[in-house]
Design a protein around this motif. Structure first.
Motif, short mmCIF file in Angstrom:
data_model
loop_
_atom_site.label_atom_id
_atom_site.label_comp_id
_atom_site.label_asym_id
_atom_site.label_seq_id
_atom_site.Cartn_x
_atom_site.Cartn_y
_atom_site.Cartn_z
N ALA A 107 46.21 32.05 35.67
CA ALA A 107 45.98 33.18 36.56
C ALA A 107 46.75 34.42 36.13
CB ALA A 107 46.35 32.80 38.00
N THR A 142 48.78 36.23 43.54
CA THR A 142 49.49 35.15 42.86
C THR A 142 50.89 35.61 42.48
OG1 THR A 142 47.40 34.37 42.00
CG2 THR A 142 49.39 33.57 40.92
N SER A 171 48.89 22.63 42.68
CA SER A 171 48.49 22.76 41.28
C SER A 171 49.16 23.94 40.59
CB SER A 171 46.97 22.89 41.20
OG SER A 171 46.58 24.10 41.81
N VAL A 209 51.21 25.34 46.97
CA VAL A 209 49.99 25.03 46.22
C VAL A 209 50.36 24.00 45.15
CG1 VAL A 209 48.13 25.98 44.82
CG2 VAL A 209 49.20 27.39 46.59
N ARG A 233 53.05 35.85 45.55
CA ARG A 233 53.37 34.52 46.07
C ARG A 233 54.41 33.80 45.23
NH1 ARG A 233 47.79 33.79 47.35
NH2 ARG A 233 47.62 32.35 45.61
N TYR A 241 46.98 27.74 37.81
CA TYR A 241 46.52 26.82 38.87
C TYR A 241 45.79 25.71 38.14
CZ TYR A 241 47.36 30.55 42.28
OH TYR A 241 47.92 31.52 43.06
N PRO A 265 41.05 44.58 40.06
CA PRO A 265 39.89 44.00 40.72
C PRO A 265 40.23 42.66 41.38
CG PRO A 265 39.68 43.87 38.34
CD PRO A 265 40.86 44.72 38.61
N SER A 266 39.36 42.26 42.29
CA SER A 266 39.58 41.01 43.02
C SER A 266 39.71 39.83 42.05
CB SER A 266 38.40 40.79 43.97
OG SER A 266 38.66 39.69 44.77
N PHE A 301 43.69 26.53 34.98
CA PHE A 301 43.29 27.93 34.99
C PHE A 301 44.51 28.85 34.93
CE2 PHE A 301 42.54 31.75 37.60
CZ PHE A 301 41.60 32.37 36.79
N HIS A 345 43.71 47.65 47.55
CA HIS A 345 42.43 47.94 46.89
C HIS A 345 42.04 49.39 47.10
CE1 HIS A 345 41.23 44.09 45.38
NE2 HIS A 345 41.61 43.52 46.49
N GLY A 391 44.91 38.40 40.08
CA GLY A 391 46.21 37.73 40.14
C GLY A 391 47.30 38.48 40.89
N LYS A 392 46.94 39.50 41.67
CA LYS A 392 47.95 40.27 42.39
C LYS A 392 48.66 39.42 43.43
CE LYS A 392 44.74 43.00 43.88
NZ LYS A 392 43.49 42.47 43.36
#
Ligand code: ATP
Ligand code: MG
Lengths: 288, 343
Positions: free
Chosen positions: A56, A82, A96, A94, A85, A51, A75-76, A54, A241, A79-80
């Protein structure tokens, strides 16, 4: 006392304790397989995603096996979502976002700019975290996808709607009020309606991004049981989760951490004898 | 925070600062309510005084015939039939153009918003800013634009009395031997002249910014999760707009458009520039025909020297107010009846 005729709105079947128990606890029943031996639905190779500046996802390589349930845990922010998607190209929205590497669905390059995004998204069903039915009737919600792609006669649509609602284990609860607004359903029913809507398009893979996070245990159980049934016909990728959920429902588990794939393997192995330290720490709740 | 704050519990505040007087605070509280009540009553008083004076003088001439009669030199015979029909015609034609153009622009600006490209994004922001600015431009300015662009068409096609193009007129031989051009109901000419069409297009300019902005707001209220759901099952952008976002936004768009139309019906200034004060005793026959509208007719009566005509003007105002009230009530009705939750 309510007359039978007054009970126009059938309620969700009253849950007995039996029904709430999760029918599928695969850790006992399923033999662990090697993902390499199975046909690949989605092939991911040296796949990275950004992104802006960054990064991801960092050079992921694995396959999502056909007709199996693959759970993505981590963990939150690891990138799951991402990754999911990218599989149905929602990241096109998105500005970027960009990606590099190989991402294939049954041999079709998912990243190519020539790819027919509309057809791709038909082949990839997506169920979102929050149930998002259209403010239309239950029937029209399910028929929405198919109608986009081909002309259907009345009876063909009827069949498709019934079949899809059956697949989503919702038919019996709504068959008498197909014309009622989808928003009149409970949260759990709405989520199953969203599954029916995705299934109606005949997808090759079903992506579920935390489909149960807004649901109560009973609805969660309904959806997990549903996944077990759907497994015979569909490849399913689920982000969760909930460690018990991943352990209960999935055949394979991928653990992502800070954009990297730490471990991928049979669920039973991941949850009983993980090879990586981080995986063990995460599933035992020592961080995350 | 200074380190001296060491008290805990209810004592903490009592150690610091002077206690504010409860009585004074209550007084301020009451005082504010009184000011609010005064402000509200004064505006209501002014409004009811206005309404009273209009009703008391206007009711004299108000009857069913007043709605049907043509203007007359005698106040007791005067009516606003042509003005009512003119208003209805002009607004209908105005809506015919303003709604598709306005909703289309809103869809383009909202649903096809550029996400990439610095300059395209700036252009989008620039257009957006200007639409908001246009909503604040005095309507007389639109009247003058309408005069140049629609009525005269920059003089490109000659003058209105000697049009370069005229469709739907044929020579007619009167019994006394003189001949003139008779115009059919579909008569059309370029330039379009001071007719119903020019009036409608000018009003369209006046209300377009309002229609666009309210339609944009209605579209913005549609949650993105619905758009994602549609795209997720393989809808094209247009299928997403036409099957999901637009239908969900329709009640909001209708409410905004009706309020815009009620503004159009009450506009006098741009109509004065386009139509002028004309003594019209017939219904417009075609879109190029001369016309008058309710606010103009009222204006004309009100500026007559005879007292009696001021009462007629008051009757006209009552009719206009009733129409506006009807429009607003319809908008409220639609908002309450059709606005449903979207998620
Ligand atoms: N649209 C975006 N623009 C910029 N950065 C983003 C965007 N979406 C996600 N990210 C970033 O990418 C990283 C991965 O996000 P992602 O949504 O995939 O996480 P996740 O694993 O799904 O987390 P969660 O479990 O909380 O849903 C995060 O650091 C996030 O901040
Ligand atoms: Mg996520």
């Amino acid at each position: 006392m309510m007359e039978p005729s007054e009970a126009a709105l059938p309620e969700e079947p009253v849950a007995t304790h039996e029904e709430i128990t999760f029918k599928t606890d695969l850790s006992q029943t399923r033999p662990s397989e090697d993902p390499q031996d199975l046909d690949a639905a989605v092939r991911v190779e040296r796949f990275s995603s950004w992104y802006g500046d960054f990064q991801a996802l960092q050079a992921l390589s694995f396959v999502i096996p056909e007709n199996r349930i693959t759970a993505f845990i981590g963990p939150s922010g690891c990138g799951k979502s991402t990754l999911l998607r990218w599989i149905n190209r929602m990241n096109d929205l998105v500005p970027s976002a960009r990606a590099e590497g190989v991402l294939e669905l049954h041999g079709t390059d998912l990243l190519s700019s020539q790819a027919d995004v509309v057809d791709l998204r038909r082949r990839v069903g997506m169920v979102f975290q929050k149930p998002n039915p259209f403010p239309k009737s239950i029937y029209d919600n399910v028929a929405f996808g198919p109608r986009l792609h081909r002309k259907l006669s009345r009876s063909e649509t009827d069949d498709l709607v019934e079949q899809s609602l059956n697949d989503a284990a919702l038919w019996d609860e709504v068959k008498d009020r197909l014309k009622a607004s989808a928003l009149s359903l409970s949260g759990g029913q709405q989520q199953r309606l969203c599954i029916a809507r995705a299934v109606a398009c005949g997808p090759e893979i079903l992506l579920m991004d935390e489909p149960c996070s807004a649901l109560d245990p009973k609805s969660t159980a309904a959806i997990e049981n549903l996944m077990a049934t759907l497994r015979q016909h569909y490849t399913i990728a689920i982000v969760t989760h909930n460690m018990q959920q991943a352990a209960r429902t999935s055949d394979f588990t991928a653990f992502l951490y800070q954009g990297e794939l730490i471990e991928f393997g049979a669920t039973q192995q991941i949850f009983t004898k993980p090879e990586q330290r981080e995986t063990e720490n995460y599933i035992t709740g020592r961080f995350g | 925070m200074s380190a001296e704050v060491t008290t805990f519990g209810p004592d903490r505040l009592s150690r610091h600062g002077r206690a504010a007087s409860i009585a004074l605070r209550m007084l301020k509280d009451r005082g504010f309510v009184v000011i609010c009540i005064l402000a509200a009553t004064s505006s209501i008083l002014v409004l009811s005084w206005l309404l009273w004076s209009i009703l008391s003088s206007g009711l004299t001439y108000l009857d069913w015939a007043f709605l049907d009669d043509v203007p007359s030199r005698k106040p007791e015979k005067a009516g606003m039939g042509p003005a009512i029909i003119g208003s209805v015609l002009v607004c209908a034609v105005c809506a015919f153009f303003a709604l598709p153009i306005g909703v289309g622009s809103a869809v383009f600006l909202e649903e096809y918003k550029p996400t990439k490209g610095k300059w395209v994004k700036r252009l989008h922001a620039f257009v957006q800013l200007n639409i908001s600015n246009l909503a604040g431009v005095p309507s007389i300015v639109y009247g003058i634009i309408g005069l140049t662009v629609f009525v005269e068409m920059f003089g490109l096609f000659g003058s209105a009395n000697d049009p370069a193009l005229a469709i739907g007129s044929h020579p007619f031989e009167a019994s006394d031997g003189s001949s003139y051009l008779e115009q059919a109901w579909y008569y059309f000419q370029l330039p379009i002249g001071r007719g119903v069409l020019a009036g409608a297009l000018t009003l369209m300019l006046v209300i377009l910014p309002v229609v666009i902005i309210s339609a944009q707001e209605a579209l913005r209220a549609v949650p993105d999760s619905l758009r994602h759901a549609a795209l997720g099952v393989g809808a094209t952008r247009w299928q997403m707009v036409s099957k999901v976002s637009l239908p969900a936004a329709v009640p909001g768009i209708m409410t905004g458009s009706i309020l815009a139309m009620s503004r159009a019906i009450g506009e006098a200034a741009p109509m004065l520039v386009i139509a002028g004060i004309v003594f019209i005793t017939y219904t417009p026959l075609h879109l190029m025909d001369d016309f008058t509208v309710m606010p103009l007719q009222i204006y004309e009566w009100a500026k007559k020297p005879q007292e009696a005509f001021h009462a007629v003007a008051a009757s006209g105002i009552i009719v206009l107010l009733a129409v506006l009230l009807g429009f607003n009530a319809l908008a409220v009705f639609i908002r309450n009846k059709f606005h449903k939750p979207l998620s």
